[in-house]
Design a protein around this motif. Structure first.
Motif, PDB file in Angstrom:
ATOM      1  N   VAL A  78      37.148  60.242  -4.532  1.00  0.00           N
ATOM      2  CA  VAL A  78      37.003  59.521  -5.799  1.00  0.00           C
ATOM      3  C   VAL A  78      37.207  60.467  -6.976  1.00  0.00           C
ATOM      4  O   VAL A  78      37.895  60.133  -7.958  1.00  0.00           O
ATOM      5  N   GLY A  79      36.608  61.677  -6.857  1.00  0.00           N
ATOM      6  CA  GLY A  79      36.801  62.647  -7.936  1.00  0.00           C
ATOM      7  C   GLY A  79      38.253  63.037  -8.101  1.00  0.00           C
ATOM      8  O   GLY A  79      38.759  63.132  -9.227  1.00  0.00           O
TER       9      GLY A  79
ATOM     10  N   GLY B 219      40.782  61.204  -7.218  1.00  0.00           N
ATOM     11  CA  GLY B 219      41.469  60.054  -7.789  1.00  0.00           C
ATOM     12  C   GLY B 219      41.220  59.918  -9.283  1.00  0.00           C
ATOM     13  O   GLY B 219      42.137  59.640 -10.054  1.00  0.00           O
ATOM     14  N   MET B 220      39.958  60.143  -9.682  1.00  0.00           N
ATOM     15  CA  MET B 220      39.643  60.083 -11.103  1.00  0.00           C
ATOM     16  C   MET B 220      40.379  61.171 -11.871  1.00  0.00           C
ATOM     17  O   MET B 220      40.852  60.950 -12.992  1.00  0.00           O
ATOM     18  N   TYR B 221      40.474  62.360 -11.262  1.00  0.00           N
ATOM     19  CA  TYR B 221      41.179  63.465 -11.932  1.00  0.00           C
ATOM     20  C   TYR B 221      42.661  63.127 -12.096  1.00  0.00           C
ATOM     21  O   TYR B 221      43.228  63.305 -13.178  1.00  0.00           O
TER      22      TYR B 221
ATOM     23  N   LEU C 202      43.933  60.147 -12.043  1.00  0.00           N
ATOM     24  CA  LEU C 202      44.027  59.040 -12.992  1.00  0.00           C
ATOM     25  C   LEU C 202      43.880  59.544 -14.424  1.00  0.00           C
ATOM     26  O   LEU C 202      44.600  59.119 -15.331  1.00  0.00           O
ATOM     27  N   HIS C 203      42.917  60.474 -14.599  1.00  0.00           N
ATOM     28  CA  HIS C 203      42.719  61.048 -15.935  1.00  0.00           C
ATOM     29  C   HIS C 203      43.970  61.792 -16.389  1.00  0.00           C
ATOM     30  O   HIS C 203      44.396  61.661 -17.547  1.00  0.00           O
ATOM     31  N   ARG C 204      44.545  62.574 -15.466  1.00  0.00           N
ATOM     32  CA  ARG C 204      45.772  63.288 -15.795  1.00  0.00           C
ATOM     33  C   ARG C 204      46.886  62.309 -16.153  1.00  0.00           C
ATOM     34  O   ARG C 204      47.647  62.534 -17.106  1.00  0.00           O
TER      35      ARG C 204
END
Length: 540
Positions: free
Chosen positions: A180-181, A183-185, A187-189
Protein backbone atom coordinates in the motif's frame (compact mmCIF):
# COMPACT_ATOMS: atom_id res chain seq x y z
CA UNK A 1 3.71 8.44 -25.26
CA UNK A 2 7.06 7.75 -23.59
CA UNK A 3 5.98 9.01 -20.12
CA UNK A 4 2.82 6.87 -20.34
CA UNK A 5 4.90 3.78 -21.15
CA UNK A 6 7.13 4.57 -18.19
CA UNK A 7 4.12 4.84 -15.89
CA UNK A 8 2.80 1.49 -17.11
CA UNK A 9 6.21 -0.07 -16.53
CA UNK A 10 6.29 1.29 -12.97
CA UNK A 11 2.82 -0.13 -12.30
CA UNK A 12 3.90 -3.55 -13.52
CA UNK A 13 6.97 -3.41 -11.31
CA UNK A 14 4.78 -2.40 -8.36
CA UNK A 15 2.51 -5.40 -8.92
CA UNK A 16 5.53 -7.72 -9.08
CA UNK A 17 6.94 -6.24 -5.87
CA UNK A 18 3.54 -6.59 -4.18
CA UNK A 19 3.25 -10.24 -5.20
CA UNK A 20 6.80 -10.92 -4.01
CA UNK A 21 6.18 -9.13 -0.70
CA UNK A 22 2.97 -11.04 0.04
CA UNK A 23 4.47 -14.33 -1.05
CA UNK A 24 7.56 -13.68 1.02
CA UNK A 25 5.47 -12.84 4.07
CA UNK A 26 3.42 -16.06 3.71
CA UNK A 27 6.55 -18.14 3.19
CA UNK A 28 8.32 -16.59 6.16
CA UNK A 29 5.24 -17.09 8.37
CA UNK A 30 5.04 -20.74 7.32
CA UNK A 31 8.75 -21.15 8.07
CA UNK A 32 8.27 -19.67 11.53
CA UNK A 33 5.33 -21.95 12.25
CA UNK A 34 7.19 -25.00 10.94
CA UNK A 35 10.28 -24.20 12.99
CA UNK A 36 8.14 -23.66 16.06
CA UNK A 37 6.39 -27.00 15.55
CA UNK A 38 9.72 -28.76 14.99
CA UNK A 39 11.23 -27.32 18.17
CA UNK A 40 8.11 -28.20 20.17
CA UNK A 41 8.20 -31.78 18.86
CA UNK A 42 11.88 -32.15 19.72
CA UNK A 43 11.24 -30.86 23.23
CA UNK A 44 8.37 -33.31 23.79
CA UNK A 45 10.58 -36.11 22.53
CA UNK A 46 13.29 -35.01 24.93
CA UNK A 47 10.74 -35.10 27.80
CA UNK A 48 9.74 -38.62 26.71
CA UNK A 49 13.43 -39.52 26.62
CA UNK A 50 13.71 -38.44 30.27
CA UNK A 51 11.00 -40.89 31.24
CA UNK A 52 12.42 -43.66 29.00
CA UNK A 53 15.89 -43.29 30.52
CA UNK A 54 14.55 -43.82 34.05
CA UNK A 55 12.30 -46.67 32.89
CA UNK A 56 15.37 -48.37 31.39
CA UNK A 57 17.17 -48.03 34.70
CA UNK A 58 14.22 -49.46 36.59
CA UNK A 59 14.05 -52.38 34.18
CA UNK A 60 17.79 -52.92 34.58
CA UNK A 61 17.45 -53.08 38.39
CA UNK A 62 15.06 -56.00 38.05
CA UNK A 63 17.94 -58.09 36.70
CA UNK A 64 20.36 -57.04 39.35
CA UNK A 65 20.68 -60.55 40.90
CA UNK A 66 21.74 -62.11 37.67
CA UNK A 67 24.28 -59.72 36.17
CA UNK A 68 25.34 -56.73 38.23
CA UNK A 69 27.86 -55.48 35.67
CA UNK A 70 25.23 -55.38 32.88
CA UNK A 71 22.84 -53.58 35.20
CA UNK A 72 25.50 -50.99 35.98
CA UNK A 73 26.19 -50.45 32.27
CA UNK A 74 22.50 -50.07 31.49
CA UNK A 75 22.02 -47.65 34.34
CA UNK A 76 25.05 -45.65 33.25
CA UNK A 77 23.76 -45.43 29.65
CA UNK A 78 20.28 -44.49 30.94
CA UNK A 79 21.79 -41.68 33.01
CA UNK A 80 23.66 -40.32 29.97
CA UNK A 81 20.43 -40.42 27.94
CA UNK A 82 18.75 -38.54 30.73
CA UNK A 83 21.50 -35.89 30.73
CA UNK A 84 21.30 -35.52 26.95
CA UNK A 85 17.53 -35.08 27.16
CA UNK A 86 18.01 -32.48 29.92
CA UNK A 87 20.53 -30.64 27.72
CA UNK A 88 17.99 -30.54 24.88
CA UNK A 89 15.49 -28.96 27.23
CA UNK A 90 17.85 -26.33 28.63
CA UNK A 91 16.94 -23.79 25.86
CA UNK A 92 13.25 -24.18 26.72
CA UNK A 93 14.14 -23.67 30.38
CA UNK A 94 16.02 -20.51 29.57
CA UNK A 95 13.12 -19.33 27.45
CA UNK A 96 10.37 -19.96 30.01
CA UNK A 97 10.66 -19.80 33.82
CA UNK A 98 7.84 -22.26 34.38
CA UNK A 99 9.51 -24.84 32.17
CA UNK A 100 12.74 -24.16 34.06
CA UNK A 101 11.05 -24.93 37.39
CA UNK A 102 9.40 -28.07 35.97
CA UNK A 103 12.75 -29.26 34.57
CA UNK A 104 14.43 -28.62 37.95
CA UNK A 105 11.67 -30.67 39.60
CA UNK A 106 12.31 -33.53 37.15
CA UNK A 107 16.04 -33.37 37.79
CA UNK A 108 15.50 -33.30 41.55
CA UNK A 109 13.09 -36.26 41.42
CA UNK A 110 15.51 -38.19 39.21
CA UNK A 111 18.38 -37.37 41.60
CA UNK A 112 16.42 -38.64 44.60
CA UNK A 113 15.38 -41.75 42.71
CA UNK A 114 18.97 -42.35 41.57
CA UNK A 115 20.19 -42.10 45.17
CA UNK A 116 17.59 -44.65 46.16
CA UNK A 117 18.55 -46.90 43.23
CA UNK A 118 22.21 -46.70 44.25
CA UNK A 119 21.25 -47.74 47.73
CA UNK A 120 19.20 -50.64 46.39
CA UNK A 121 22.12 -51.80 44.29
CA UNK A 122 24.30 -51.99 47.37
CA UNK A 123 21.70 -53.68 49.60
CA UNK A 124 22.10 -57.32 50.51
CA UNK A 125 18.51 -58.20 49.87
CA UNK A 126 18.05 -56.49 46.62
CA UNK A 127 14.74 -58.06 45.67
CA UNK A 128 13.02 -57.10 48.90
CA UNK A 129 14.62 -53.71 48.78
CA UNK A 130 13.39 -53.04 45.23
CA UNK A 131 9.88 -53.71 46.31
CA UNK A 132 9.88 -51.21 49.08
CA UNK A 133 7.19 -48.65 49.16
CA UNK A 134 9.70 -45.79 49.29
CA UNK A 135 11.14 -46.75 45.93
CA UNK A 136 7.72 -46.80 44.38
CA UNK A 137 6.94 -43.42 45.83
CA UNK A 138 10.11 -41.93 44.33
CA UNK A 139 9.23 -43.28 40.91
CA UNK A 140 5.74 -41.86 41.18
CA UNK A 141 7.15 -38.47 42.13
CA UNK A 142 9.47 -38.63 39.11
CA UNK A 143 6.52 -39.52 36.86
CA UNK A 144 4.57 -36.62 38.32
CA UNK A 145 7.48 -34.23 37.72
CA UNK A 146 7.81 -35.46 34.12
CA UNK A 147 4.06 -35.04 33.63
CA UNK A 148 4.39 -31.47 34.91
CA UNK A 149 7.25 -30.88 32.49
CA UNK A 150 5.15 -32.29 29.64
CA UNK A 151 2.32 -29.95 30.56
CA UNK A 152 4.65 -26.93 30.62
CA UNK A 153 6.22 -27.91 27.30
CA UNK A 154 2.78 -28.29 25.78
CA UNK A 155 1.84 -24.87 27.12
CA UNK A 156 5.08 -23.45 25.68
CA UNK A 157 4.30 -25.09 22.35
CA UNK A 158 0.87 -23.52 22.25
CA UNK A 159 2.36 -20.16 23.19
CA UNK A 160 5.04 -20.48 20.49
CA UNK A 161 2.42 -21.36 17.91
CA UNK A 162 0.39 -18.33 18.93
CA UNK A 163 3.51 -16.16 18.66
CA UNK A 164 4.39 -17.61 15.25
CA UNK A 165 0.83 -17.07 14.09
CA UNK A 166 0.99 -13.49 15.34
CA UNK A 167 4.34 -13.07 13.59
CA UNK A 168 2.80 -14.38 10.39
CA UNK A 169 -0.07 -11.92 10.69
CA UNK A 170 2.32 -9.08 11.42
CA UNK A 171 4.48 -10.01 8.42
CA UNK A 172 1.42 -10.16 6.23
CA UNK A 173 0.31 -6.76 7.51
CA UNK A 174 3.78 -5.39 6.92
CA UNK A 175 3.70 -6.79 3.40
CA UNK A 176 0.33 -5.16 2.84
CA UNK A 177 1.65 -1.91 4.29
CA UNK A 178 4.68 -2.09 2.02
CA UNK A 179 2.47 -2.72 -0.99
CA UNK A 180 0.00 0.00 0.00
CA UNK A 181 2.84 2.37 0.85
CA UNK A 182 4.54 1.62 -2.44
CA UNK A 183 1.27 2.12 -4.25
CA UNK A 184 0.66 5.39 -2.44
CA UNK A 185 4.20 6.51 -3.25
CA UNK A 186 3.81 5.64 -6.91
CA UNK A 187 0.38 7.28 -6.94
CA UNK A 188 1.84 10.35 -5.23
CA UNK A 189 4.66 10.45 -7.76
CA UNK A 190 2.17 10.10 -10.58
CA UNK A 191 -0.05 12.83 -9.16
CA UNK A 192 2.98 15.06 -8.71
CA UNK A 193 4.08 14.33 -12.26
CA UNK A 194 0.59 15.05 -13.57
CA UNK A 195 0.48 18.21 -11.48
CA UNK A 196 3.87 19.24 -12.87
CA UNK A 197 2.65 18.56 -16.40
CA UNK A 198 -0.54 20.51 -15.70
CA UNK A 199 1.47 23.39 -14.25
CA UNK A 200 3.84 23.35 -17.22
CA UNK A 201 0.83 23.33 -19.54
CA UNK A 202 -0.71 26.21 -17.61
CA UNK A 203 2.50 28.23 -17.86
CA UNK A 204 2.78 27.37 -21.54
CA UNK A 205 -0.77 28.48 -22.23
CA UNK A 206 -0.24 31.61 -20.14
CA UNK A 207 2.88 32.55 -22.12
CA UNK A 208 1.16 31.76 -25.43
CA UNK A 209 -1.82 33.88 -24.42
CA UNK A 210 0.56 36.64 -23.39
CA UNK A 211 2.24 36.37 -26.78
CA UNK A 212 -1.13 36.57 -28.52
CA UNK A 213 -2.11 39.71 -26.59
CA UNK A 214 1.28 41.32 -27.22
CA UNK A 215 1.10 40.52 -30.93
CA UNK A 216 -2.36 42.04 -31.20
CA UNK A 217 -0.99 45.26 -29.70
CA UNK A 218 2.04 45.34 -32.05
CA UNK A 219 2.11 48.35 -34.33
CA UNK A 220 4.67 47.14 -36.85
CA UNK A 221 6.23 44.03 -38.31
CA UNK A 222 9.53 44.81 -36.57
CA UNK A 223 7.74 44.78 -33.22
CA UNK A 224 6.24 41.37 -34.03
CA UNK A 225 9.68 40.04 -34.97
CA UNK A 226 11.15 41.30 -31.71
CA UNK A 227 8.29 39.78 -29.68
CA UNK A 228 8.79 36.41 -31.35
CA UNK A 229 12.51 36.46 -30.70
CA UNK A 230 12.08 37.32 -27.01
CA UNK A 231 9.22 34.84 -26.53
CA UNK A 232 10.96 31.84 -28.07
CA UNK A 233 14.32 32.63 -26.48
CA UNK A 234 12.92 33.30 -23.00
CA UNK A 235 14.57 31.14 -20.32
CA UNK A 236 16.45 29.07 -22.91
CA UNK A 237 20.19 29.28 -22.42
CA UNK A 238 22.18 28.80 -25.58
CA UNK A 239 19.21 29.22 -27.93
CA UNK A 240 19.37 31.57 -30.90
CA UNK A 241 16.12 32.71 -32.48
CA UNK A 242 15.99 34.41 -35.86
CA UNK A 243 12.91 35.67 -37.71
CA UNK A 244 13.48 35.44 -41.46
CA UNK A 245 11.43 37.26 -44.06
CA UNK A 246 11.02 36.29 -47.69
CA UNK A 247 11.52 39.23 -50.06
CA UNK A 248 10.28 38.03 -53.45
CA UNK A 249 11.07 41.33 -55.17
CA UNK A 250 14.78 40.91 -54.55
CA UNK A 251 14.71 37.11 -54.23
CA UNK A 252 16.34 37.43 -50.84
CA UNK A 253 15.83 35.89 -47.42
CA UNK A 254 16.53 38.60 -44.89
CA UNK A 255 16.64 38.48 -41.11
CA UNK A 256 14.42 40.78 -39.08
CA UNK A 257 16.09 40.17 -35.71
CA UNK A 258 19.52 40.94 -34.32
CA UNK A 259 22.24 38.38 -35.05
CA UNK A 260 25.89 38.03 -34.19
CA UNK A 261 27.64 39.63 -37.21
CA UNK A 262 30.49 37.12 -36.95
CA UNK A 263 28.23 34.11 -36.38
CA UNK A 264 27.69 31.22 -38.78
CA UNK A 265 24.00 32.08 -39.18
CA UNK A 266 24.84 35.62 -40.27
CA UNK A 267 27.27 34.21 -42.81
CA UNK A 268 24.66 31.74 -44.12
CA UNK A 269 22.10 34.53 -44.49
CA UNK A 270 24.47 36.92 -46.29
CA UNK A 271 23.33 35.86 -49.77
CA UNK A 272 20.46 33.51 -48.92
CA UNK A 273 17.50 33.16 -51.24
CA UNK A 274 14.04 32.06 -50.02
CA UNK A 275 14.54 28.58 -51.46
CA UNK A 276 17.69 28.15 -49.36
CA UNK A 277 15.45 27.83 -46.27
CA UNK A 278 13.86 24.37 -46.30
CA UNK A 279 10.88 25.53 -44.20
CA UNK A 280 10.11 28.33 -46.68
CA UNK A 281 10.68 26.03 -49.62
CA UNK A 282 8.56 23.16 -48.34
CA UNK A 283 6.04 25.15 -46.31
CA UNK A 284 6.51 22.78 -43.37
CA UNK A 285 8.68 22.61 -40.21
CA UNK A 286 12.22 21.41 -40.83
CA UNK A 287 14.57 20.00 -38.17
CA UNK A 288 18.23 19.08 -38.35
CA UNK A 289 20.64 18.00 -35.63
CA UNK A 290 22.35 15.20 -33.78
CA UNK A 291 19.09 13.56 -32.72
CA UNK A 292 17.38 13.86 -36.09
CA UNK A 293 17.49 11.61 -39.11
CA UNK A 294 19.24 13.17 -42.12
CA UNK A 295 16.55 15.05 -44.10
CA UNK A 296 15.98 14.50 -47.80
CA UNK A 297 16.07 18.26 -48.42
CA UNK A 298 19.06 20.01 -46.90
CA UNK A 299 18.59 23.52 -45.50
CA UNK A 300 21.45 25.81 -46.46
CA UNK A 301 20.45 28.30 -43.77
CA UNK A 302 20.08 25.80 -40.93
CA UNK A 303 23.43 24.24 -41.76
CA UNK A 304 25.18 27.17 -40.16
CA UNK A 305 22.86 27.73 -37.21
CA UNK A 306 24.15 25.31 -34.56
CA UNK A 307 24.01 21.66 -33.53
CA UNK A 308 20.22 21.25 -33.31
CA UNK A 309 17.98 23.41 -35.47
CA UNK A 310 14.26 23.81 -36.00
CA UNK A 311 12.80 26.08 -38.65
CA UNK A 312 9.04 26.69 -38.90
CA UNK A 313 7.39 28.55 -41.79
CA UNK A 314 5.29 31.67 -41.27
CA UNK A 315 2.20 30.85 -43.33
CA UNK A 316 -0.63 33.32 -43.81
CA UNK A 317 -3.56 32.71 -46.19
CA UNK A 318 -1.66 29.82 -47.76
CA UNK A 319 1.39 31.97 -48.53
CA UNK A 320 4.79 31.48 -46.89
CA UNK A 321 5.93 34.97 -45.87
CA UNK A 322 9.00 33.89 -43.90
CA UNK A 323 10.17 31.53 -41.19
CA UNK A 324 11.36 31.35 -37.59
CA UNK A 325 14.63 29.57 -36.92
CA UNK A 326 15.48 28.25 -33.44
CA UNK A 327 19.00 26.86 -32.93
CA UNK A 328 20.24 25.46 -29.63
CA UNK A 329 22.93 23.27 -28.12
CA UNK A 330 20.48 20.96 -26.33
CA UNK A 331 18.55 18.35 -28.32
CA UNK A 332 15.19 19.41 -29.66
CA UNK A 333 12.31 18.17 -27.51
CA UNK A 334 8.56 18.07 -28.00
CA UNK A 335 8.04 21.21 -25.91
CA UNK A 336 10.38 23.18 -28.18
CA UNK A 337 8.69 21.90 -31.33
CA UNK A 338 5.25 22.66 -29.93
CA UNK A 339 6.21 26.13 -28.69
CA UNK A 340 7.75 27.13 -32.03
CA UNK A 341 4.85 25.69 -34.04
CA UNK A 342 2.18 27.40 -31.93
CA UNK A 343 4.06 30.69 -31.82
CA UNK A 344 4.48 30.95 -35.59
CA UNK A 345 0.84 29.95 -36.03
CA UNK A 346 -0.19 32.84 -33.78
CA UNK A 347 2.26 35.34 -35.29
CA UNK A 348 1.79 34.61 -39.01
CA UNK A 349 -1.72 36.13 -39.38
CA UNK A 350 -0.66 39.17 -37.35
CA UNK A 351 2.37 39.67 -39.60
CA UNK A 352 0.21 39.25 -42.70
CA UNK A 353 -2.31 41.79 -41.43
CA UNK A 354 0.39 44.29 -40.54
CA UNK A 355 2.02 43.77 -43.92
CA UNK A 356 -1.33 44.30 -45.64
CA UNK A 357 -1.96 47.43 -43.61
CA UNK A 358 1.56 48.73 -44.32
CA UNK A 359 1.10 48.01 -48.02
CA UNK A 360 -2.25 49.76 -48.03
CA UNK A 361 -0.79 52.73 -46.19
CA UNK A 362 2.13 52.81 -48.60
CA UNK A 363 -0.20 52.70 -51.56
CA UNK A 364 -2.43 55.32 -50.00
CA UNK A 365 0.60 57.56 -49.48
CA UNK A 366 2.29 56.84 -52.83
CA UNK A 367 1.62 58.30 -56.23
CA UNK A 368 1.09 55.25 -58.49
CA UNK A 369 2.52 56.98 -61.58
CA UNK A 370 5.84 58.24 -60.22
CA UNK A 371 6.22 56.04 -57.13
CA UNK A 372 6.79 59.23 -55.08
CA UNK A 373 4.88 60.23 -51.93
CA UNK A 374 1.53 61.80 -52.81
CA UNK A 375 0.02 64.99 -51.48
CA UNK A 376 -1.38 63.30 -48.38
CA UNK A 377 1.99 61.84 -47.43
CA UNK A 378 3.79 65.08 -48.25
CA UNK A 379 1.44 67.02 -46.02
CA UNK A 380 2.21 64.71 -43.06
CA UNK A 381 5.94 64.82 -43.77
CA UNK A 382 5.94 68.61 -44.07
CA UNK A 383 4.24 69.01 -40.67
CA UNK A 384 6.71 66.64 -39.04
CA UNK A 385 9.76 68.21 -40.67
CA UNK A 386 8.66 71.77 -39.83
CA UNK A 387 8.25 70.68 -36.18
CA UNK A 388 11.73 69.13 -36.20
CA UNK A 389 13.18 72.27 -37.85
CA UNK A 390 11.75 74.49 -35.15
CA UNK A 391 12.75 72.15 -32.34
CA UNK A 392 16.30 71.73 -33.58
CA UNK A 393 16.58 75.34 -34.83
CA UNK A 394 17.71 74.04 -38.19
CA UNK A 395 16.48 75.50 -41.51
CA UNK A 396 14.16 73.58 -43.79
CA UNK A 397 14.02 74.39 -47.51
CA UNK A 398 10.75 73.86 -49.41
CA UNK A 399 10.93 73.81 -53.20
CA UNK A 400 7.63 74.04 -55.11
CA UNK A 401 7.95 72.77 -58.71
CA UNK A 402 5.57 73.10 -61.66
CA UNK A 403 6.23 71.82 -65.19
CA UNK A 404 6.05 74.46 -67.88
CA UNK A 405 3.47 74.14 -70.66
CA UNK A 406 2.57 70.61 -69.59
CA UNK A 407 -0.92 70.98 -71.08
CA UNK A 408 0.72 71.29 -74.51
CA UNK A 409 2.39 67.89 -74.00
CA UNK A 410 -0.94 66.22 -73.25
CA UNK A 411 -2.75 68.02 -76.06
CA UNK A 412 -0.13 67.36 -78.77
CA UNK A 413 1.23 63.92 -77.77
CA UNK A 414 -1.51 62.37 -75.64
CA UNK A 415 -1.90 61.61 -71.99
CA UNK A 416 0.30 58.48 -72.25
CA UNK A 417 3.24 60.66 -73.21
CA UNK A 418 2.26 63.11 -70.51
CA UNK A 419 2.39 60.30 -67.95
CA UNK A 420 5.80 59.27 -69.28
CA UNK A 421 7.05 62.84 -68.82
CA UNK A 422 5.72 62.94 -65.23
CA UNK A 423 7.39 59.60 -64.43
CA UNK A 424 10.68 60.78 -65.93
CA UNK A 425 10.56 64.05 -63.98
CA UNK A 426 9.82 62.14 -60.73
CA UNK A 427 12.76 59.82 -61.30
CA UNK A 428 15.06 62.75 -62.14
CA UNK A 429 14.06 64.71 -59.05
CA UNK A 430 14.58 61.69 -56.83
CA UNK A 431 18.00 61.00 -58.34
CA UNK A 432 19.10 64.64 -57.98
CA UNK A 433 18.36 65.01 -54.25
CA UNK A 434 20.12 63.84 -51.11
CA UNK A 435 19.19 60.72 -49.13
CA UNK A 436 17.54 62.79 -46.40
CA UNK A 437 15.52 64.94 -48.79
CA UNK A 438 11.88 64.20 -49.58
CA UNK A 439 10.56 64.38 -53.15
CA UNK A 440 6.82 64.02 -53.79
CA UNK A 441 4.11 64.70 -56.33
CA UNK A 442 1.90 67.47 -55.06
CA UNK A 443 -0.70 66.97 -57.77
CA UNK A 444 -1.05 67.16 -61.56
CA UNK A 445 2.27 68.43 -62.93
CA UNK A 446 3.31 69.90 -59.56
CA UNK A 447 6.06 68.44 -57.35
CA UNK A 448 7.38 69.35 -53.91
CA UNK A 449 10.89 68.88 -52.46
CA UNK A 450 11.61 69.12 -48.72
CA UNK A 451 15.30 69.57 -47.83
CA UNK A 452 16.11 69.53 -44.08
CA UNK A 453 19.18 71.36 -42.68
CA UNK A 454 19.23 73.55 -45.80
CA UNK A 455 19.43 77.37 -45.54
CA UNK A 456 18.37 79.83 -48.23
CA UNK A 457 21.56 79.62 -50.28
CA UNK A 458 21.48 75.83 -50.21
CA UNK A 459 17.81 75.78 -51.09
CA UNK A 460 18.32 78.03 -54.11
CA UNK A 461 21.31 75.95 -55.22
CA UNK A 462 19.31 72.73 -54.84
CA UNK A 463 16.42 74.19 -56.82
CA UNK A 464 18.76 75.31 -59.59
CA UNK A 465 20.30 71.81 -59.70
CA UNK A 466 16.84 70.30 -60.01
CA UNK A 467 15.83 72.80 -62.71
CA UNK A 468 18.91 71.99 -64.75
CA UNK A 469 18.34 68.25 -64.35
CA UNK A 470 14.73 68.53 -65.53
CA UNK A 471 15.86 70.57 -68.51
CA UNK A 472 18.03 67.61 -69.59
CA UNK A 473 15.10 65.16 -69.69
CA UNK A 474 14.21 63.72 -73.07
CA UNK A 475 11.20 61.46 -73.55
CA UNK A 476 10.83 59.48 -76.74
CA UNK A 477 7.90 60.78 -78.78
CA UNK A 478 7.77 64.13 -77.00
CA UNK A 479 9.30 66.80 -79.29
CA UNK A 480 9.00 69.66 -76.84
CA UNK A 481 11.57 70.85 -74.30
CA UNK A 482 10.73 69.78 -70.73
CA UNK A 483 11.30 72.57 -68.25
CA UNK A 484 10.07 73.52 -64.81
CA UNK A 485 9.56 76.67 -62.75
CA UNK A 486 10.49 76.51 -59.07
CA UNK A 487 9.81 78.57 -55.95
CA UNK A 488 11.85 78.34 -52.74
CA UNK A 489 10.77 79.10 -49.16
CA UNK A 490 12.75 78.61 -45.95
CA UNK A 491 11.50 77.64 -42.49
CA UNK A 492 11.68 79.53 -40.19
CA UNK A 493 12.88 82.55 -42.22
CA UNK A 494 9.78 82.81 -44.40
CA UNK A 495 7.19 81.13 -42.18
CA UNK A 496 6.82 78.69 -39.28
CA UNK A 497 3.35 77.37 -40.15
CA UNK A 498 3.07 74.74 -42.85
CA UNK A 499 0.30 76.44 -44.80
CA UNK A 500 2.12 79.80 -44.79
CA UNK A 501 5.38 78.10 -45.75
CA UNK A 502 3.72 76.42 -48.73
CA UNK A 503 2.07 79.71 -49.70
CA UNK A 504 5.44 81.44 -49.70
CA UNK A 505 6.96 78.67 -51.88
CA UNK A 506 4.00 78.99 -54.28
CA UNK A 507 4.53 82.76 -54.46
CA UNK A 508 8.11 82.10 -55.51
CA UNK A 509 6.79 79.64 -58.12
CA UNK A 510 4.37 82.27 -59.46
CA UNK A 511 7.20 84.77 -59.57
CA UNK A 512 9.26 82.30 -61.65
CA UNK A 513 6.29 81.89 -64.01
CA UNK A 514 5.90 85.64 -64.37
CA UNK A 515 9.60 86.02 -65.03
CA UNK A 516 9.43 83.71 -68.02
CA UNK A 517 9.35 80.14 -66.63
CA UNK A 518 12.22 77.58 -66.44
CA UNK A 519 13.78 79.41 -63.55
CA UNK A 520 14.03 79.56 -59.74
CA UNK A 521 12.54 82.41 -57.73
CA UNK A 522 11.43 83.48 -54.26
CA UNK A 523 8.36 85.35 -53.24
CA UNK A 524 8.70 89.02 -54.10
CA UNK A 525 11.43 88.48 -56.68
CA UNK A 526 11.25 90.95 -59.60
CA UNK A 527 14.30 89.71 -61.46
CA UNK A 528 15.56 86.22 -62.42
CA UNK A 529 17.90 84.53 -59.97
CA UNK A 530 21.52 84.95 -60.99
CA UNK A 531 22.61 82.01 -63.13
CA UNK A 532 19.10 81.15 -64.23
CA UNK A 533 18.18 80.79 -67.87
CA UNK A 534 17.09 83.85 -69.83
CA UNK A 535 13.36 84.58 -69.70
CA UNK A 536 11.24 83.19 -72.42
CA UNK A 537 9.29 85.61 -74.62
CA UNK A 538 5.90 86.26 -73.18
CA UNK A 539 3.36 84.45 -75.34
CA UNK A 540 0.92 86.60 -77.17
Amino acid sequence: MVPEMRRQMRMRMLLVVAALAVGGAVWLGAQIQRDSATIATERLRAAAALRAAVVDEVTALQGLETDRDAVAAIRSEGHREFQRAVALLEDAAEEDARVDRALDAVKAAEARWRDRADALSAAADERSARRTKATQTLLERFDTAVDGLDAELERLRVDDQAVSMLATIILALLAVLVVVGGGMYVLHRRLRAEAAVAEAERRHRQRQDELGRALLSAASEDEVHELLERHLGHGRDGRTVAVLESDPDRDRLVTRTALDPAGQLSTALADAAPRDCAAVRLGAPHAEGAGEEPPLVRCEVCAGAGRDRLCAPLVASGEVIGSVLAAQDAPLDEDTRRQVAESVTIAAPVLANLRTIALAETRAATDPLTGLPNRRALDDMLKRMVAQSLRRESPLAVVSIDLDHFKDVNDRFGHDKGDAVLAAVGATLRASTRAGDVVGRWGGEEFLVLAPDTPLAGGLALAETLRAAVEEIAVVGVELPITASMGVAICPDDATATDLLLRQADRGLYAAKRLGRNRVARHGDADPVEGAAAPEPTPA
